[in-house]
Design a protein around this motif. Structure first.
Motif, PDB file in Angstrom:
ATOM      1  N   VAL A 231      -7.783  52.004 -17.678  1.00  0.00           N
ATOM      2  CA  VAL A 231      -7.589  51.282 -18.934  1.00  0.00           C
ATOM      3  C   VAL A 231      -6.157  50.795 -19.055  1.00  0.00           C
ATOM      4  CG1 VAL A 231      -7.591  51.487 -21.446  1.00  0.00           C
ATOM      5  CG2 VAL A 231      -9.447  52.488 -20.120  1.00  0.00           C
ATOM      6  N   ASN A 232      -5.177  51.677 -18.842  1.00  0.00           N
ATOM      7  CA  ASN A 232      -3.813  51.210 -19.119  1.00  0.00           C
ATOM      8  C   ASN A 232      -3.249  50.307 -18.030  1.00  0.00           C
ATOM      9  OD1 ASN A 232      -2.902  53.238 -17.273  1.00  0.00           O
ATOM     10  ND2 ASN A 232      -2.604  54.682 -18.945  1.00  0.00           N
ATOM     11  N   LEU A 233      -3.919  50.244 -16.869  1.00  0.00           N
ATOM     12  CA  LEU A 233      -3.589  49.195 -15.902  1.00  0.00           C
ATOM     13  C   LEU A 233      -4.363  47.914 -16.194  1.00  0.00           C
ATOM     14  CD1 LEU A 233      -2.090  48.529 -13.196  1.00  0.00           C
ATOM     15  CD2 LEU A 233      -4.202  49.184 -12.034  1.00  0.00           C
ATOM     16  N   ASP A 234      -5.433  48.026 -16.967  1.00  0.00           N
ATOM     17  CA  ASP A 234      -6.381  46.922 -17.154  1.00  0.00           C
ATOM     18  C   ASP A 234      -6.849  46.449 -15.785  1.00  0.00           C
ATOM     19  OD1 ASP A 234      -7.914  45.171 -18.686  1.00  0.00           O
ATOM     20  OD2 ASP A 234      -6.405  43.590 -18.621  1.00  0.00           O
ATOM     21  N   ASP A 274      -9.975  52.470 -28.685  1.00  0.00           N
ATOM     22  CA  ASP A 274     -10.774  51.264 -28.962  1.00  0.00           C
ATOM     23  C   ASP A 274     -10.028  49.994 -28.572  1.00  0.00           C
ATOM     24  OD1 ASP A 274     -13.194  50.081 -30.022  1.00  0.00           O
ATOM     25  OD2 ASP A 274     -11.997  49.388 -31.729  1.00  0.00           O
ATOM     26  N   THR A 275      -8.894  50.152 -27.865  1.00  0.00           N
ATOM     27  CA  THR A 275      -8.071  48.996 -27.504  1.00  0.00           C
ATOM     28  C   THR A 275      -7.862  48.972 -25.998  1.00  0.00           C
ATOM     29  OG1 THR A 275      -6.901  49.124 -29.619  1.00  0.00           O
ATOM     30  CG2 THR A 275      -5.874  47.814 -27.885  1.00  0.00           C
ATOM     31  N   PRO A 276      -8.276  47.897 -25.338  1.00  0.00           N
ATOM     32  CA  PRO A 276      -8.066  47.813 -23.894  1.00  0.00           C
ATOM     33  C   PRO A 276      -6.581  47.726 -23.543  1.00  0.00           C
ATOM     34  CG  PRO A 276      -9.689  46.189 -24.653  1.00  0.00           C
ATOM     35  CD  PRO A 276      -8.999  46.741 -25.864  1.00  0.00           C
ATOM     36  N   GLY A 277      -6.309  47.867 -22.250  1.00  0.00           N
ATOM     37  CA  GLY A 277      -4.960  47.667 -21.755  1.00  0.00           C
ATOM     38  C   GLY A 277      -4.693  46.187 -21.540  1.00  0.00           C
ATOM     39  N   ASP A 301     -12.103  44.544 -28.090  1.00  0.00           N
ATOM     40  CA  ASP A 301     -12.414  43.452 -27.165  1.00  0.00           C
ATOM     41  C   ASP A 301     -13.110  43.999 -25.922  1.00  0.00           C
ATOM     42  OD1 ASP A 301     -12.503  41.121 -25.722  1.00  0.00           O
ATOM     43  OD2 ASP A 301     -10.379  41.147 -25.171  1.00  0.00           O
ATOM     44  N   THR A 302     -14.408  44.288 -26.054  1.00  0.00           N
ATOM     45  CA  THR A 302     -15.164  44.861 -24.929  1.00  0.00           C
ATOM     46  C   THR A 302     -16.368  44.005 -24.542  1.00  0.00           C
ATOM     47  OG1 THR A 302     -16.503  46.207 -26.453  1.00  0.00           O
ATOM     48  CG2 THR A 302     -14.494  47.217 -25.568  1.00  0.00           C
ATOM     49  N   ALA A 303     -16.579  42.894 -25.225  1.00  0.00           N
ATOM     50  CA  ALA A 303     -17.784  42.098 -24.990  1.00  0.00           C
ATOM     51  C   ALA A 303     -17.866  41.568 -23.573  1.00  0.00           C
ATOM     52  CB  ALA A 303     -17.847  40.940 -25.987  1.00  0.00           C
ATOM     53  N   MET A 304     -16.736  41.262 -22.964  1.00  0.00           N
ATOM     54  CA  MET A 304     -16.721  40.712 -21.617  1.00  0.00           C
ATOM     55  C   MET A 304     -16.460  41.792 -20.566  1.00  0.00           C
ATOM     56  SD  MET A 304     -17.467  37.614 -22.183  1.00  0.00           S
ATOM     57  CE  MET A 304     -17.188  36.876 -20.582  1.00  0.00           C
ATOM     58  N   LEU A 307     -12.394  47.448 -20.750  1.00  0.00           N
ATOM     59  CA  LEU A 307     -12.606  48.887 -20.867  1.00  0.00           C
ATOM     60  C   LEU A 307     -11.682  49.525 -21.887  1.00  0.00           C
ATOM     61  CD1 LEU A 307     -12.961  49.682 -17.074  1.00  0.00           C
ATOM     62  CD2 LEU A 307     -14.801  49.543 -18.757  1.00  0.00           C
ATOM     63  N   THR A 308     -12.246  50.445 -22.661  1.00  0.00           N
ATOM     64  CA  THR A 308     -11.501  51.338 -23.533  1.00  0.00           C
ATOM     65  C   THR A 308     -11.916  52.765 -23.178  1.00  0.00           C
ATOM     66  OG1 THR A 308     -13.195  51.440 -25.253  1.00  0.00           O
ATOM     67  CG2 THR A 308     -11.620  49.605 -25.387  1.00  0.00           C
TER      68      THR A 308
END
Length: 379
Positions: A231-234, A274-277, A301-304, A307-308
């Motif tokens: 997540v924190n690397l996205d 609940d917040t992506p990286g 923002d997880t629709a696409m 990851l959270t």
């Protein structure tokens, strides 16, 4: 005296340097295959590595040459060496000297500053023959120059269950004050297990080479904690993350088809629930003495497929359910180890990593879950 290699536990390899011995937590082939600077730095910090022997000595002198990364204004404590005799603490030594690599968080500039060796002295050990365990620093690289004792030293041949653990910077020990107090060490000491810690700061990313390392390692118990770094690397989307974890587990099972394996989802971390990286250092915290981390994605923002932590916990639980034929695979929700109530009582000092007291709590809870009663490692 020169330090015999067989006294060093928890390392993949021991490199002979001009000064002495440098433990590596990852083998040469990994370091050559993927010479990423962050990975190389983290694996060189001997988190979970110990020097173990039996002796009737009353005085020990361990000479080391540490190398640390220093972030001015970030308030990072020096590494420590912990010494235990028959499981009881007898010394804790804060490192001094050594080489220093200074990194300016604002500009990225680095500088190298050489320093002298450091000697850890343990005196006044009680009479009799004792099992000595010296925990090396979890947050500084180190070269082992020599070990002196006033009585012979012998290898400890007592058999203990081998526990291989892989995880992120939390498993590596970030924000813990001492190497024997990172949460995997707390759990291993409580359980009487032989720890090999593959907690690698920023590098729990379901990398295939890490799965191969675990596959090839002797192990009676295995645990894998995945999610927060992804997540924190996205670094992945949902479509790539789930198959990557399946492949990671499949590779481990190629070498350990029946070994109890615990898949651990992320601990609670408010900034990424609940917040992506990507995650990033909050610029306002630089120079304050305590850096803080923030999530830079858009909440929800997880629709696409972004990851959270909530998405990852859901998916890892579902993944484990779909692998139900593997009776030795166990899923552990990371919020059992550190959840929202814990975050209220023992907040993450930097918004990302647990503090010293939380490491103790996490280690105690994992030991209770895994090594006692009907736990997966107690059978």
């Amino acid at each position: 005296m020169n330090l015999p290699h067989e006294l060093i536990r928890g390392a993949a390899e021991i490199e002979q340097t001009a000064r002495g011995l440098r433990p590596h937590r990852l083998p040469t082939w990994v370091r050559e295959q993927f010479p990423d600077g962050q990975l190389l730095s983290m694996q060189s910090q001997p988190s979970g590595v110990r020097i173990v022997f039996r002796t009737s000595a009353t005085r020990l002198d361990l000479v080391t040459h540490p190398t640390r990364i220093d972030y001015p204004g970030a308030g990072r404590p020096r590494g420590r060496i912990d010494v235990y005799a028959d499981g009881e603490p007898v010394a804790r030594d804060v490192l001094g000297g050594g080489d220093r690599i200074e990194v300016d968080l604002a500009t990225g500039r680095t500088g190298f500053h050489a320093g002298p060796a450091h000697t850890t002295t343990v005196s006044g050990l009680p009479a009799g023959r004792h099992r000595i365990e010296i925990w090396l620093p979890h947050n500084e690289s180190i070269e082992l120059v020599g070990l002196r004792a006033d009585a012979p030293i012998e290898p400890d041949d007592a058999g203990r269950p081998l526990w291989v653990h892989h995880g992120s910077s939390i498993s590596h020990g970030s924000n813990a004050l001492a190497p024997s107090e990172i949460w995997p060490a707390v759990a291993a000491r409580r359980a009487g297990a032989e720890l090999r810690n593959l907690g690698l700061g920023g590098n729990a990313l379901a990398d295939p080479f890490l799965a191969r390392v675990i596959r090839d390692a002797p192990a009676d118990h295995i645990s894998v904690k995945l999610g927060i770094n992804v997540v924190n690397l996205d670094g992945m989307r949902l479509r790539t993350f789930v198959p990557a974890v399946h492949g990671f587990l499949d590779t481990i099972r190629d070498g350990h088809p029946d070994v109890p394996l615990v898949l651990i989802s992320p601990l609670f971390c408010g900034i990424h629930e609940d917040t992506p990286g990507p995650g990033a250092i909050d610029p306002a915290s630089i120079g304050s003495g305590q850096v803080r981390f923030a999530a830079t994605g858009t909440p929800g923002d997880t629709a696409m497929g972004r990851l959270t932590l909530q998405v990852i916990r859901r998916e890892l639980r579902s993944l484990a359910d779909r692998r139900a034929a593997d009776k030795n695979l166990h899923y552990l929700d990371g919020t059992f180890l550190y959840g929202p109530d814990d975050a209220t009582e023992l907040p993450l000092p930097d918004g990302l990593h647990p503090g010293p007291e939380a490491h103790q709590r996490i280690g105690a809870r994992f030991a209770e879950y895994a090594f006692t009663g009907n736990g997966p490692f107690a059978r």
